[in-house]
Structures are given as structure tokens and as C-alpha cells.
Motif scaffolding. Structure first.
Motif, PDB file in Angstrom:
ATOM      1  N   ARG A  32       0.840  -1.198   0.000  1.00 30.11           N
ATOM      2  CA  ARG A  32       0.000   0.000   0.000  1.00 30.11           C
ATOM      3  C   ARG A  32       0.877   1.251   0.000  1.00 30.11           C
ATOM      4  O   ARG A  32       1.906   1.302   0.673  1.00 30.11           O
ATOM      5  CB  ARG A  32      -0.920   0.007   1.220  1.00 30.11           C
ATOM      6  CG  ARG A  32      -1.846  -1.194   1.269  1.00 30.11           C
ATOM      7  CD  ARG A  32      -2.878  -1.117   0.166  1.00 30.11           C
ATOM      8  NE  ARG A  32      -3.652  -2.335   0.068  1.00 30.11           N
ATOM      9  CZ  ARG A  32      -3.852  -2.991  -1.059  1.00 30.11           C
ATOM     10  NH1 ARG A  32      -3.320  -2.579  -2.168  1.00 30.11           N
ATOM     11  NH2 ARG A  32      -4.582  -4.069  -1.096  1.00 30.11           N
ATOM     12  N   TYR A  52      -4.236   7.483   0.732  1.00 34.23           N
ATOM     13  CA  TYR A  52      -3.553   6.424  -0.014  1.00 34.23           C
ATOM     14  C   TYR A  52      -3.504   5.117   0.766  1.00 34.23           C
ATOM     15  O   TYR A  52      -2.829   4.181   0.367  1.00 34.23           O
ATOM     16  CB  TYR A  52      -2.121   6.884  -0.350  1.00 34.23           C
ATOM     17  CG  TYR A  52      -2.106   8.022  -1.340  1.00 34.23           C
ATOM     18  CD1 TYR A  52      -1.868   7.783  -2.679  1.00 34.23           C
ATOM     19  CD2 TYR A  52      -2.347   9.327  -0.938  1.00 34.23           C
ATOM     20  CE1 TYR A  52      -1.865   8.809  -3.595  1.00 34.23           C
ATOM     21  CE2 TYR A  52      -2.343  10.367  -1.849  1.00 34.23           C
ATOM     22  CZ  TYR A  52      -2.106  10.113  -3.172  1.00 34.23           C
ATOM     23  OH  TYR A  52      -2.113  11.125  -4.083  1.00 34.23           O
ATOM     24  N   SER A  54      -5.515   2.581   1.227  1.00 36.38           N
ATOM     25  CA  SER A  54      -5.940   1.331   0.603  1.00 36.38           C
ATOM     26  C   SER A  54      -5.477   1.195  -0.852  1.00 36.38           C
ATOM     27  O   SER A  54      -5.818   0.223  -1.516  1.00 36.38           O
ATOM     28  CB  SER A  54      -7.461   1.217   0.659  1.00 36.38           C
ATOM     29  OG  SER A  54      -8.046   2.267  -0.080  1.00 36.38           O
ATOM     30  N   LEU A  55      -4.688   2.134  -1.334  1.00 33.84           N
ATOM     31  CA  LEU A  55      -4.262   2.105  -2.736  1.00 33.84           C
ATOM     32  C   LEU A  55      -2.967   1.313  -2.909  1.00 33.84           C
ATOM     33  O   LEU A  55      -1.972   1.591  -2.238  1.00 33.84           O
ATOM     34  CB  LEU A  55      -4.066   3.527  -3.257  1.00 33.84           C
ATOM     35  CG  LEU A  55      -5.318   4.399  -3.260  1.00 33.84           C
ATOM     36  CD1 LEU A  55      -4.983   5.827  -3.670  1.00 33.84           C
ATOM     37  CD2 LEU A  55      -6.377   3.809  -4.170  1.00 33.84           C
ATOM     38  N   SER A 119       3.815   6.623  -7.480  1.00 36.37           N
ATOM     39  CA  SER A 119       2.490   6.180  -7.036  1.00 36.37           C
ATOM     40  C   SER A 119       1.616   7.362  -6.649  1.00 36.37           C
ATOM     41  O   SER A 119       0.447   7.443  -7.048  1.00 36.37           O
ATOM     42  CB  SER A 119       2.620   5.216  -5.854  1.00 36.37           C
ATOM     43  OG  SER A 119       3.273   4.033  -6.231  1.00 36.37           O
ATOM     44  N   TYR A 123      -1.819   8.335  -8.894  1.00 34.83           N
ATOM     45  CA  TYR A 123      -3.148   8.357  -8.267  1.00 34.83           C
ATOM     46  C   TYR A 123      -3.702   9.774  -8.210  1.00 34.83           C
ATOM     47  O   TYR A 123      -4.907   9.972  -8.372  1.00 34.83           O
ATOM     48  CB  TYR A 123      -3.110   7.736  -6.868  1.00 34.83           C
ATOM     49  CG  TYR A 123      -3.083   6.229  -6.902  1.00 34.83           C
ATOM     50  CD1 TYR A 123      -4.166   5.505  -7.406  1.00 34.83           C
ATOM     51  CD2 TYR A 123      -1.979   5.532  -6.443  1.00 34.83           C
ATOM     52  CE1 TYR A 123      -4.143   4.127  -7.442  1.00 34.83           C
ATOM     53  CE2 TYR A 123      -1.961   4.142  -6.475  1.00 34.83           C
ATOM     54  CZ  TYR A 123      -3.040   3.445  -6.973  1.00 34.83           C
ATOM     55  OH  TYR A 123      -3.024   2.080  -7.016  1.00 34.83           O
ATOM     56  N   GLY A 127      -6.517   8.957 -10.311  1.00 37.04           N
ATOM     57  CA  GLY A 127      -7.382   8.291  -9.341  1.00 37.04           C
ATOM     58  C   GLY A 127      -7.374   6.794  -9.601  1.00 37.04           C
ATOM     59  O   GLY A 127      -6.390   6.235 -10.093  1.00 37.04           O
ATOM     60  N   THR A 128      -8.473   6.143  -9.313  1.00 32.54           N
ATOM     61  CA  THR A 128      -8.526   4.692  -9.524  1.00 32.54           C
ATOM     62  C   THR A 128      -8.627   4.329 -11.009  1.00 32.54           C
ATOM     63  O   THR A 128      -8.500   3.163 -11.363  1.00 32.54           O
ATOM     64  CB  THR A 128      -9.703   4.070  -8.755  1.00 32.54           C
ATOM     65  OG1 THR A 128     -10.917   4.727  -9.149  1.00 32.54           O
ATOM     66  CG2 THR A 128      -9.496   4.204  -7.260  1.00 32.54           C
ATOM     67  N   ARG A 129      -8.800   5.322 -11.872  1.00 35.25           N
ATOM     68  CA  ARG A 129      -8.778   5.054 -13.325  1.00 35.25           C
ATOM     69  C   ARG A 129      -7.406   4.586 -13.792  1.00 35.25           C
ATOM     70  O   ARG A 129      -7.259   4.100 -14.909  1.00 35.25           O
ATOM     71  CB  ARG A 129      -9.189   6.298 -14.116  1.00 35.25           C
ATOM     72  CG  ARG A 129     -10.640   6.685 -13.936  1.00 35.25           C
ATOM     73  CD  ARG A 129     -10.988   7.979 -14.649  1.00 35.25           C
ATOM     74  NE  ARG A 129     -10.246   9.091 -14.049  1.00 35.25           N
ATOM     75  CZ  ARG A 129      -9.461   9.943 -14.722  1.00 35.25           C
ATOM     76  NH1 ARG A 129      -9.345   9.847 -16.023  1.00 35.25           N
ATOM     77  NH2 ARG A 129      -8.816  10.905 -14.108  1.00 35.25           N
ATOM     78  N   GLU A 131      -6.055   2.012 -13.059  1.00 37.11           N
ATOM     79  CA  GLU A 131      -6.138   0.564 -13.274  1.00 37.11           C
ATOM     80  C   GLU A 131      -6.134   0.195 -14.754  1.00 37.11           C
ATOM     81  O   GLU A 131      -5.571  -0.826 -15.142  1.00 37.11           O
ATOM     82  CB  GLU A 131      -7.384  -0.013 -12.591  1.00 37.11           C
ATOM     83  CG  GLU A 131      -7.346   0.039 -11.086  1.00 37.11           C
ATOM     84  CD  GLU A 131      -6.191  -0.746 -10.485  1.00 37.11           C
ATOM     85  OE1 GLU A 131      -5.897  -1.860 -10.976  1.00 37.11           O
ATOM     86  OE2 GLU A 131      -5.578  -0.243  -9.529  1.00 37.11           O
ATOM     87  N   LYS A 134      -2.549  -0.206 -16.125  1.00 42.49           N
ATOM     88  CA  LYS A 134      -1.632  -1.192 -15.539  1.00 42.49           C
ATOM     89  C   LYS A 134      -1.499  -2.435 -16.402  1.00 42.49           C
ATOM     90  O   LYS A 134      -2.469  -2.923 -16.967  1.00 42.49           O
ATOM     91  CB  LYS A 134      -2.118  -1.616 -14.152  1.00 42.49           C
ATOM     92  CG  LYS A 134      -1.969  -0.554 -13.095  1.00 42.49           C
ATOM     93  CD  LYS A 134      -2.423  -1.100 -11.759  1.00 42.49           C
ATOM     94  CE  LYS A 134      -2.357  -0.064 -10.669  1.00 42.49           C
ATOM     95  NZ  LYS A 134      -2.841  -0.625  -9.394  1.00 42.49           N
TER      96      LYS A 134
END
Length: 157
Positions: A32, A52, A54-55, A119, A123, A127-129, A131, A134
Motif C-alpha cells: 500500500r 492512499y 488502501s491504494l 504512485s 493516483y 485516481g482509480t482510473r 487501473e 496497468k
């Protein structure tokens, strides 16, 4: 690309097409961000570690970055700027003081220097986009040899 990364095929045009279309390709990690980044680095970027918590971290071992205004201004320039600013990428102490992680999931347990900064920036920008950008180290294009590599033909490790 780290020297431990090896391409598993000669035709990587689809990987570059993805990078061209998406603007960047990165590789995810397991730890994390908040537990693997010291508070001084979050402070430099005016970010709170709890955002951050939980990321999962983004590995710095492999990346493809397209030179777009967005990528340059939100990722490359701040990443280089941090690296050139005393106390940002290496906030305090000696580098070896911050490398061991015991995976206790506590804030600032260890520090991953350029990876911690990357990181935060990815983020912050996506953001979570992130993903969708990756790719796995063990996907169809490349592999990371974690142990010492011995090369016999196409085999690694």
C-alpha cells in the motif's frame, strides 16, 4: 525499465499501441502506498497519507510514458522536480534505514523513493482510473526476474 525486466516476445507493438492510446503504461504492486511512503514525501505534495491507505503501489520498474501535455505536466515534471528537491524523494535519514518492509500496513513503515513518488503522482492524476493503464509483470509482454537470473535461451529465473 529496470535491468531485471525482460521482454518475453520480440513483437511488442500492441504494448506500444496501448501506451500511445492511453498516454502511459505502468505496473502495479502489492504493498500500500501509505505504508511504503514516508510522511515527508506526502507533505511535499500536500497530500494526506490516509488518502492512499488502501491504494496499491505502482511499481517504478517498468513504464511507458507518452509525451503529452497531461503526462508531462502531471507526472514527469513533478517526478523529476521531486527528485531534484532535497528532502522529497528521500525525506530523511539514510536510504537503507527505510528499505525494509515488514508488511504491517502502518503509515510510513518503509519507503520506496522514486516508486513512492510515482504512485502518489499517478493516483493524484488518474485516481482509480489508473487501473486501465496497468500491465502485469507476468503478462504477455514482459517479465520481471525477482531472483538472480540465469539465462538459458528464453527462460528466466
Amino acid at each position: 525499465m529496470d535491468s531485471s525486466i525482460r521482454f518475453t516476445q520480440t513483437n511488442i507493438s500492441e504494448l506500444f499501441e496501448d501506451a500511445n492510446r492511453l498516454g502511459l503504461i505502468c505496473t502495479g504492486g502489492d504493498g500500500r502506498v501509505a505504508s511504503r511512503t514516508l510522511p515527508g514525501t506526502f507533505k511535499y505534495f500536500n497530500m494526506e497519507p490516509c488518502a492512499y491507505r488502501s491504494l496499491p503501489e505502482i511499481q517504478a520498474g517498468f513504464g511507458i510514458f507518452k509525451r503529452t501535455e497531461f503526462v508531462v505536466n502531471n507526472i514527469i515534471k513533478p517526478w523529476v522536480g521531486c527528485g531534484l528537491t532535497l528532502g522529497c524523494m528521500m525525506p530523511d535519514g539514510l536510504p537503507d534505514d527505510h528499505l525494509p518492509c515488514e508488511y504491517r500496513n502502518v503509515y510510513g513503515e518503509c519507503h520506496r523513493y522514486d516508486q513512492s513518488v510515482l504512485s502518489i503522482l499517478l493516483y493524484r492524476a488518474y485516481g482509480t482510473r489508473i487501473e486501465q493503464h496497468k500491465r502485469s509483470y507476468y503478462g504477455p509482454y514482459y517479465v520481471r526476474c525477482i531472483e538472480r537470473c540465469t539465462w538459458d535461451g528464453d527462460d528466466c529465473c
